[in-house]
Write a protein that holds these residues in place. Structure first.
Motif: not given
Length: 125
Positions: A3-4, A21, A116
């Protein structure tokens, strides 16, 4: 799944921000997605979550009516639109995901397997 999160920043009281996200590694459609936040000296708290299809959304009382969570599974992306921001919304915001979580548990951070890196949101008074 990785997850970013992105989209944090500095905004004035009453302003807006949109967090994103993006999931990689597996299709986001398999996961319930959520946002939590953690302010300095405080525990991590639930903000919002969205079901795999996007038909179900859940909010903390403190953000209901101001924040909107949405998703586009084709883009493997979840958004958190934050309006009418207050200084008390200042925190690091974390994107999270889980495949097996049930509806009654979406507010429990311990139920999520994937997190994330967090993005800082600062609201000035």
């Amino acid at each position: 799944v990785q997850l970013q999160a992105s989209g944090g920043g500095l905004v004035q009281h009453g302003g807006s921000l949109r967090l994103s996200c993006t999931a990689s590694g597996r299709a986001a459609s398999s996961y319930v997605m959520g946002w939590f936040r953690q302010a300095p000296g405080k525990e991590r708290e639930f903000v919002a979550a969205i079901s795999r299809s996007g038909s179900g959304t859940y909010y903390a009382d403190s953000v209901k009516g101001r924040f909107t969570i949405s998703r586009d599974n084709a883009k493997n992306t979840v958004w958190l639109q934050m309006n009418s921001l207050k200084p008390e919304d200042t925190a690091v915001y974390y994107c999270t995901a889980d495949r097996g979580i049930i509806q009654s548990a979406v507010r429990d951070s311990a139920q999520y397997d994937y997190w994330g890196q967090g993005t800082q949101v600062t609201v000035s008074s």
